[in-house]
Write a protein that holds these residues in place. Structure first.
Motif, PDB file in Angstrom:
ATOM      1  N   PRO A  21       0.763  -1.256  -0.026  1.00 55.82           N
ATOM      2  CA  PRO A  21      -0.046   0.232  -0.038  1.00 55.82           C
ATOM      3  C   PRO A  21       0.837   1.207  -0.164  1.00 55.82           C
ATOM      4  CG  PRO A  21      -0.268  -1.027   2.190  1.00 55.82           C
ATOM      5  CD  PRO A  21       0.614  -2.022   1.162  1.00 55.82           C
ATOM      6  N   ASP A  22       1.955   1.110   0.215  1.00 51.50           N
ATOM      7  CA  ASP A  22       3.009   2.432   0.428  1.00 51.50           C
ATOM      8  C   ASP A  22       3.770   2.653  -0.951  1.00 51.50           C
ATOM      9  OD1 ASP A  22       2.032   2.991   2.824  1.00 51.50           O
ATOM     10  OD2 ASP A  22       3.623   1.718   3.770  1.00 51.50           O
ATOM     11  N   ALA A  23       3.770   1.557  -1.809  1.00 55.84           N
ATOM     12  CA  ALA A  23       4.186   1.767  -3.126  1.00 55.84           C
ATOM     13  C   ALA A  23       3.630   3.098  -3.877  1.00 55.84           C
ATOM     14  CB  ALA A  23       4.275   0.633  -3.886  1.00 55.84           C
ATOM     15  N   PRO A  24       4.667   3.574  -4.640  1.00 61.40           N
ATOM     16  CA  PRO A  24       4.103   4.948  -5.165  1.00 61.40           C
ATOM     17  C   PRO A  24       3.513   4.438  -6.693  1.00 61.40           C
ATOM     18  CG  PRO A  24       6.794   4.476  -5.762  1.00 61.40           C
ATOM     19  CD  PRO A  24       6.170   3.302  -4.691  1.00 61.40           C
ATOM     20  N   VAL A  25       3.156   3.124  -6.989  1.00 60.52           N
ATOM     21  CA  VAL A  25       2.574   3.230  -8.330  1.00 60.52           C
ATOM     22  C   VAL A  25       1.945   1.546  -8.096  1.00 60.52           C
ATOM     23  CG1 VAL A  25       4.668   2.270  -9.506  1.00 60.52           C
ATOM     24  CG2 VAL A  25       2.685   3.169 -10.848  1.00 60.52           C
ATOM     25  N   ARG A  26       0.848   1.508  -8.732  1.00 57.19           N
ATOM     26  CA  ARG A  26       0.042   0.187  -8.860  1.00 57.19           C
ATOM     27  C   ARG A  26       0.288  -0.248 -10.252  1.00 57.19           C
ATOM     28  NH1 ARG A  26      -5.477  -0.205  -6.569  1.00 57.19           N
ATOM     29  NH2 ARG A  26      -4.823  -2.291  -5.898  1.00 57.19           N
ATOM     30  N   LEU A  27       0.032  -1.557 -10.362  1.00 57.56           N
ATOM     31  CA  LEU A  27       0.175  -2.290 -11.445  1.00 57.56           C
ATOM     32  C   LEU A  27      -1.334  -3.178 -11.485  1.00 57.56           C
ATOM     33  CD1 LEU A  27       1.244  -3.095 -14.386  1.00 57.56           C
ATOM     34  CD2 LEU A  27       2.715  -4.923 -13.334  1.00 57.56           C
ATOM     35  N   LEU A  28      -1.974  -3.054 -12.512  1.00 61.34           N
ATOM     36  CA  LEU A  28      -3.320  -3.841 -12.501  1.00 61.34           C
ATOM     37  C   LEU A  28      -3.112  -4.746 -13.738  1.00 61.34           C
ATOM     38  CD1 LEU A  28      -5.920  -1.051 -11.736  1.00 61.34           C
ATOM     39  CD2 LEU A  28      -4.413  -2.473 -10.188  1.00 61.34           C
ATOM     40  N   ALA A  29      -3.289  -5.832 -13.517  1.00 58.52           N
ATOM     41  CA  ALA A  29      -3.091  -6.857 -14.737  1.00 58.52           C
ATOM     42  C   ALA A  29      -4.395  -7.634 -14.929  1.00 58.52           C
ATOM     43  CB  ALA A  29      -1.902  -8.121 -13.991  1.00 58.52           C
ATOM     44  N   LEU A  30      -4.592  -7.724 -16.197  1.00 52.25           N
ATOM     45  CA  LEU A  30      -5.863  -8.537 -16.716  1.00 52.25           C
ATOM     46  C   LEU A  30      -5.595  -9.822 -17.320  1.00 52.25           C
ATOM     47  CD1 LEU A  30      -6.486  -5.010 -17.291  1.00 52.25           C
ATOM     48  CD2 LEU A  30      -8.623  -6.132 -17.252  1.00 52.25           C
ATOM     49  N   PRO A  31      -6.218 -10.895 -17.225  1.00 54.69           N
ATOM     50  CA  PRO A  31      -5.846 -12.200 -17.591  1.00 54.69           C
ATOM     51  C   PRO A  31      -6.322 -12.455 -19.059  1.00 54.69           C
ATOM     52  CG  PRO A  31      -7.778 -12.380 -16.253  1.00 54.69           C
ATOM     53  CD  PRO A  31      -7.656 -10.976 -16.229  1.00 54.69           C
ATOM     54  N   HIS A  32      -5.940 -13.418 -19.790  1.00 51.86           N
ATOM     55  CA  HIS A  32      -6.150 -13.984 -21.062  1.00 51.86           C
ATOM     56  C   HIS A  32      -7.351 -14.782 -20.995  1.00 51.86           C
ATOM     57  CE1 HIS A  32      -3.742 -17.085 -18.850  1.00 51.86           C
ATOM     58  NE2 HIS A  32      -4.380 -18.055 -19.807  1.00 51.86           N
ATOM     59  N   ALA A  33      -8.093 -15.059 -22.116  1.00 54.02           N
ATOM     60  CA  ALA A  33      -9.108 -15.843 -22.307  1.00 54.02           C
ATOM     61  C   ALA A  33      -8.878 -17.179 -21.420  1.00 54.02           C
ATOM     62  CB  ALA A  33      -9.638 -15.863 -23.685  1.00 54.02           C
ATOM     63  N   GLY A  34      -9.741 -17.509 -20.419  1.00 53.69           N
ATOM     64  CA  GLY A  34      -9.942 -18.775 -19.864  1.00 53.69           C
ATOM     65  C   GLY A  34      -8.697 -18.726 -18.873  1.00 53.69           C
ATOM     66  N   GLY A  35      -8.183 -17.500 -18.487  1.00 55.37           N
ATOM     67  CA  GLY A  35      -6.998 -17.359 -17.539  1.00 55.37           C
ATOM     68  C   GLY A  35      -7.821 -16.865 -16.206  1.00 55.37           C
ATOM     69  N   SER A  36      -6.833 -16.843 -15.212  1.00 53.33           N
ATOM     70  CA  SER A  36      -7.551 -16.256 -13.790  1.00 53.33           C
ATOM     71  C   SER A  36      -6.205 -15.457 -13.333  1.00 53.33           C
ATOM     72  CB  SER A  36      -7.690 -17.350 -12.796  1.00 53.33           C
ATOM     73  OG  SER A  36      -6.495 -18.070 -12.464  1.00 53.33           O
ATOM     74  N   ALA A  37      -6.510 -14.849 -11.967  1.00 50.51           N
ATOM     75  CA  ALA A  37      -5.646 -13.941 -11.310  1.00 50.51           C
ATOM     76  C   ALA A  37      -4.356 -14.922 -11.178  1.00 50.51           C
ATOM     77  CB  ALA A  37      -6.028 -13.812  -9.810  1.00 50.51           C
ATOM     78  N   ALA A  38      -4.350 -16.200 -11.048  1.00 45.12           N
ATOM     79  CA  ALA A  38      -3.194 -17.067 -10.526  1.00 45.12           C
ATOM     80  C   ALA A  38      -2.120 -16.910 -11.726  1.00 45.12           C
ATOM     81  CB  ALA A  38      -3.649 -18.510 -10.778  1.00 45.12           C
ATOM     82  N   ALA A  39      -2.333 -16.492 -13.030  1.00 45.93           N
ATOM     83  CA  ALA A  39      -1.285 -16.350 -13.969  1.00 45.93           C
ATOM     84  C   ALA A  39      -0.427 -15.396 -13.726  1.00 45.93           C
ATOM     85  CB  ALA A  39      -2.201 -15.957 -15.276  1.00 45.93           C
ATOM     86  N   TYR A  40      -0.812 -14.272 -12.854  1.00 47.82           N
ATOM     87  CA  TYR A  40       0.414 -13.188 -12.564  1.00 47.82           C
ATOM     88  C   TYR A  40       0.467 -13.233 -11.058  1.00 47.82           C
ATOM     89  CZ  TYR A  40      -1.327 -11.623 -16.948  1.00 47.82           C
ATOM     90  OH  TYR A  40      -1.680 -11.334 -18.495  1.00 47.82           O
ATOM     91  N   ILE A  41       0.247 -14.164 -10.417  1.00 46.53           N
ATOM     92  CA  ILE A  41       0.534 -13.942  -8.936  1.00 46.53           C
ATOM     93  C   ILE A  41       1.929 -13.926  -8.784  1.00 46.53           C
ATOM     94  CG2 ILE A  41       0.425 -15.145  -6.567  1.00 46.53           C
ATOM     95  CD1 ILE A  41      -1.923 -13.280  -7.436  1.00 46.53           C
ATOM     96  N   ARG A  42       2.853 -14.910  -9.286  1.00 50.07           N
ATOM     97  CA  ARG A  42       4.103 -14.844  -9.073  1.00 50.07           C
ATOM     98  C   ARG A  42       5.004 -13.704  -9.337  1.00 50.07           C
ATOM     99  NH1 ARG A  42       7.534 -16.426 -13.468  1.00 50.07           N
ATOM    100  NH2 ARG A  42       9.263 -16.864 -11.758  1.00 50.07           N
ATOM    101  N   TRP A  43       4.350 -12.662 -10.278  1.00 51.62           N
ATOM    102  CA  TRP A  43       4.923 -11.497 -10.798  1.00 51.62           C
ATOM    103  C   TRP A  43       5.097 -10.729  -9.473  1.00 51.62           C
ATOM    104  CZ3 TRP A  43       3.143  -8.912 -15.808  1.00 51.62           C
ATOM    105  CH2 TRP A  43       3.235  -9.896 -16.947  1.00 51.62           C
ATOM    106  N   ALA A  44       4.572 -10.797  -8.495  1.00 54.00           N
ATOM    107  CA  ALA A  44       4.626  -9.896  -7.087  1.00 54.00           C
ATOM    108  C   ALA A  44       6.068 -10.290  -6.717  1.00 54.00           C
ATOM    109  CB  ALA A  44       3.684 -10.274  -5.966  1.00 54.00           C
ATOM    110  N   GLU A  45       6.838 -11.439  -6.827  1.00 54.23           N
ATOM    111  CA  GLU A  45       8.217 -11.691  -6.449  1.00 54.23           C
ATOM    112  C   GLU A  45       9.000 -11.077  -7.420  1.00 54.23           C
ATOM    113  OE1 GLU A  45       8.332 -15.941  -6.466  1.00 54.23           O
ATOM    114  OE2 GLU A  45       6.756 -16.345  -5.190  1.00 54.23           O
ATOM    115  N   LEU A  46       8.686 -10.814  -8.653  1.00 54.23           N
ATOM    116  CA  LEU A  46       9.736 -10.282  -9.649  1.00 54.23           C
ATOM    117  C   LEU A  46       9.694  -8.669  -9.609  1.00 54.23           C
ATOM    118  CD1 LEU A  46       8.893 -12.480 -12.746  1.00 54.23           C
ATOM    119  CD2 LEU A  46      10.524 -12.769 -10.839  1.00 54.23           C
ATOM    120  N   LEU A  47       8.763  -8.082  -9.147  1.00 55.32           N
ATOM    121  CA  LEU A  47       8.406  -6.619  -9.040  1.00 55.32           C
ATOM    122  C   LEU A  47       9.201  -6.167  -7.805  1.00 55.32           C
ATOM    123  CD1 LEU A  47       4.852  -6.386 -10.397  1.00 55.32           C
ATOM    124  CD2 LEU A  47       6.825  -5.508 -11.733  1.00 55.32           C
ATOM    125  N   PRO A  48       9.587  -4.613  -8.069  1.00 59.76           N
ATOM    126  CA  PRO A  48      10.487  -4.358  -6.806  1.00 59.76           C
ATOM    127  C   PRO A  48       9.410  -3.701  -5.754  1.00 59.76           C
ATOM    128  CG  PRO A  48      10.307  -2.702  -8.754  1.00 59.76           C
ATOM    129  CD  PRO A  48       9.864  -4.092  -9.395  1.00 59.76           C
TER     130      PRO A  48
END
Length: 259
Positions: A21-48
């Protein structure tokens, strides 16, 4: 509204594995057809730590399985707009979408341009461009389950265990049908967006003719780059580290810290 007060609607629509919540910017990710939020969850480990990732969980999947999925792109985009506007916490944000998610992010940005609201600082798109959009030759309801699975499988989206398991197929098919109805309902109109765009694609993506992603230059005042990765339609997941590093670089330039 503040980050301390998030409505139940936002909790249903947005999934965050590592809230910042204290990060200066948010990234909102939308999934592909048939996809879910699980597709991007590991990105939280890759982003600063300076990027707060929230992934859109569309109705009809995972913890929202009891909610009917949308079958029309404009209705879905309007719903996304309402949730985004109601729960915007004042921070700059960017939209990222792959394939159908890119279509939704593009139309959502266009809607914000037309009727107002908090505009994203960046529209990031992957594996889809308006000029390359193609609808199926038949209404989605005319496809048998096997035909639809074959069509989706051509893009490498379905794991073999899902195809072979009747119970898993029964869970997935309503979402696949709904999402492909969303894709079929979109009619390209060449509408531009008033924000910077950055684009990504697999070099061997069967959904994209050569040079399709460069066509975004005609729809934005600032195309900040087109990156091709080795691979097909879902190459972004194989190259997630490189893609998220580039997104971070783009966001740092657009959301500069005050001196």
């Amino acid at each position: 509204m503040t980050t301390e007060h998030v409505t139940s609607a936002a909790q249903r629509w947005f999934v965050s594995a590592r809230p910042r919540p204290d990060a200066p910017v948010r990234l909102l990710a939308l999934p592909h057809a048939g996809g879910s939020a699980a597709a991007y969850i590991r990105w939280a480990e890759l982003l600063p730590p300076e990027v707060d990732l929230a992934v859109v969980q569309l109705p009809g999947r995972q913890d929202r399985r009891s909610t009917s999925p949308f079958v029309d792109s404009e209705t879905l985009v309007n719903a996304l707009y309402d949730v985004l506007e109601e729960n915007w916490d004042g921070r700059p944000y960017a939209l990222f979408g792959h394939s159908m998610g890119a279509l939704l992010a593009y139309r959502l940005t266009g809607l914000i341009d037309r009727i107002g609201g908090p505009r994203p600082v960046l529209l990031a798109v992957s594996g889809w461009a308006p000029a390359a959009h193609r609808t199926s030759d038949r209404a989605v309801e005319m496809y048998s389950d096997d035909e639809l699975i074959d069509a989706v499988g051509a893009f490498g989206a379905l794991p073999p265990e899902l195809v072979a398991d009747p119970q898993l197929r029964e869970l997935v098919m309503p979402v696949l049908r709904a999402d492909f109805s969303v894709l079929n309902s979109f009619v390209p109109d060449g509408a531009p967006v008033g924000v910077p765009v950055v684009a990504y694609a697999g070099a061997d993506d069967p959904a994209l003719p050569p040079g399709a992603m460069a066509g975004w230059a005609a729809l934005t005042p600032d195309l900040r780059g087109v990156t091709e990765f080795p691979g097909g339609h879902f190459a972004l997941f194989e190259h997630a580290m490189t893609l998220t590093a580039d997104l971070t670089r783009q966001l740092r330039r657009l959301v500069a810290k005050p001196e």
